[in-house]
Write an enzyme that holds these catalytic residues in place. Structure first.
Site: not given
Ligand code: NOJ
Length: 534
Positions: A103, A205, A268, A329
């Site tokens: 990540d 992310d 993402e 998650h």
């Molecule tokens: C996306 C992540 O997958 C999530 O778990 C996180 O809370 C947010 N981004 C903020 O980083």
């Protein structure tokens, strides 16, 4: 190998498996999973048939958002181990010819990151412009109406320097300013640090959040907003996300990867399909795999799924490689979304569609969302908005390895409670059961890895009705027919042409070895893979 055959790369041929490190395997009995624990389970992962591990953050972090609030980008949190442990993980994976994707969280840091400490120390600090600082409005109000994903305003007042800073997530997660070229360079250096250590790629992310409207214009109201939704959804984030300039940043990151051999980047991105595919970039020089989350929220029936696959295939730019995700998650688990029987159909769908599949840890056991009492909630999203019931903890519970206490995850008290169903849904028990969902995942993954038609072949839909869906995957003259019944009732699918073959893999016992022809009869919740005779 025929020289004219296309060559595929590891991230096109492989199967991704997401490890949420806090919950995978605890090796030092502090109730939290760690890198040594993951290393201990690599033989299992190799057996399962996955080839790429995506590891959620293991960086130093105050853990307000469980690692997505990073206070040091080039180190490992002691909870998870050391850089030496990380290096061992890389080596052990590579020895098994597996890959590691980590990540990367470029959009924001922790408020405890030294960059932010410096930035907030004074308005003249050289790092001031690394974050997004603005004056208050005439009545002391925030600079605009933007909202935090985790509830409330996205602006936090800083008493000391008398300005607001922007945070798309927690107040403890200030957003970096990607309009500042020094920030872009710093992130590229961080990428190089990990690439030099041997990581094979990044899952980036909130890629679509990375840069915001230069004028910070107000977001418009969302006409579809309803009371039960989170307040963030009351506005359409048209000025705070998915800005045109994001693509040049993604391209900059891509150039870092391209300077190495065969490294890759997943984005993402939660956006509608037409916007999602723009993240492949011009000439596919953006993200290698903008994560395709369509299956996470689709209505689970044959017509909806057929339409979604068709829309995705049609939207892909030329040369862009597809991918499919069943869980992560942040989402409810697949078994809890569609039920135990359909979770098996979902597995067959995921592992026979065209494009790189992503499996969320534990879904291969049919782990379900676990009910967590209010007083045990850990997730800030759940804690900040208790009335909305949006905690992500239920899908983050400890991996279920065996029948020992705490499911073999730890001997201490786990950071999040284990599902009481672990006595049945665990690796050890399911390994003994030929018909378990775990064995199904293993057989599907193995078949996919061994058959170019399933791994990288073409996709063609051949039949759909309100109950079921059938498609053909083909490569080098080898063809497989996949037929899936998305209902609990029997389903008849009429195929055209002269199709004949034998069922080689099925979601239910007793079907394998059966010959089929143009009319398929499936029992409720049945899924089959047929090797077609030529
Ligand atoms: C996306 C992540 O997958 C999530 O778990 C996180 O809370 C947010 N981004 C903020 O980083």
């Amino acid at each position: 190998m025929n020289e004219n055959e296309p060559q595929y790369l590891w991230w096109q041929e492989g199967i991704i498996y997401q490890v949420y490190p806090r919950s995978y395997q605890d090796s030092n009995n502090d109730g939290v999973g760690d890198i040594q624990g993951i290393i201990h389970r690599l033989d299992y992962l190799q057996w399962l048939g996955v080839t790429i591990i995506w590891l959620s953050p293991v960086y130093p972090s105050p853990m307000k958002d469980f690692g997505y609030d990073i206070s040091g980008y080039t180190d490992i949190h002691p909870l998870f181990g050391t850089l030496a442990d990380f290096d061992t993980l890389v080596t052990e994976l590579h020895t098994r010819e597996m890959k590691l994707v980590i990540d990367l969280v470029p959009n924001h840091t922790s408020d405890e990151h030294p960059w932010f400490t410096e930035s907030r120390s004074s308005r003249d600090d050289p790092r001031r412009d690394w974050y997004i600082w603005r004056d208050a409005g005439p009545n002391g109000e925030p600079p605009n109406n933007w909202l935090s994903v985790f509830g409330g305003s996205a602006w936090e007042w800083d008493e000391n320097t008398q300005q607001y800073y922007y945070h798309a997530f927690l107040t403890a997660q200030p957003d970096l300013n990607f309009r500042n070229p020094d920030v872009v360079e710093a992130m590229k250096d961080i990428m190089r640090f990990w690439l030099d250590r041997g990581v094979d790629g990044f899952r980036v992310d909130v890629m679509w959040h990375m840069i915001k409207d230069e004028l910070l214009r107000d977001n418009p109201p969302n006409p579809a907003y309803q009371e039960h939704m989170v307040t963030y959804d009351s506005l359409l984030p048209v000025f705070s996300t998915d800005q045109p300039e994001v693509h040049s940043i993604v391209h900059e990151m891509r150039k870092v990867l391209d300077a190495y051999n065969e490294r890759m980047m997943i984005g993402e991105i939660y956006l509608p399909l037409d916007k999602l595919v723009t993240y492949y970039g011009i000439d596919n020089r953006g993200a290698h795999l903008p994560f395709n989350f369509l299956l996470l929220h689709v209505q689970w029936d044959a017509l909806s799924i057929a339409a979604l696959v068709a829309a995705y295939e049609a939207a892909l730019p030329p040369g862009a490689w597809p991918n499919w995700v069943l869980g992560n998650h942040d989402q409810s688990r697949i078994r809890s979304r569609v039920g135990s029987e359909q979770a098996r159909i979902a597995a067959m769908l995921l592992l026979t569609l065209r494009g790189t599949p992503t499996i969320y840890y534990g879904d291969e056991l049919g782990m379900r969302d676990v009910s967590i009492p209010l007083e045990e909630i850990q997730d800030p999203q759940g804690l900040n908005m208790p009335e909305k019931d949006v905690s992500r903890d239920p899908a983050r519970t400890p991996m279920q390895w065996d029948t020992s206490e705490h499911s073999g995850f730890t001997t201490a008290t786990p950071w999040l409670r284990t599902d009481r169903a672990y006595m049945r849904d665990n690796v050890a028990t399911q390994l003994e059961d030929e018909d378990s969902i775990l064995r199904l995942y293993n057989r599907l993954a193995t078949l996919r890895q061994n058959e170019p038609a399933l791994k990288t072949g073409s996709y063609k839909s051949v039949a759909v009705n309100r109950n079921g869906l059938a498609y053909i995957r083909e490569a080098n003259g080898t063809r497989f027919l996949i037929a899936l019944n998305f209902s609990h009732r029997p389903c008849r699918l009429q195929l055209h042409g002269q199709l004949e073959g034998e069922i080689i893999l099925a979601t239910a016992p007793g079907l394998e070895g059966t010959a089929i022809d143009n009319t398929l009869y499936l029992g409720g919740d049945d899924g089959i893979i047929v090797r077609l005779a030529n």
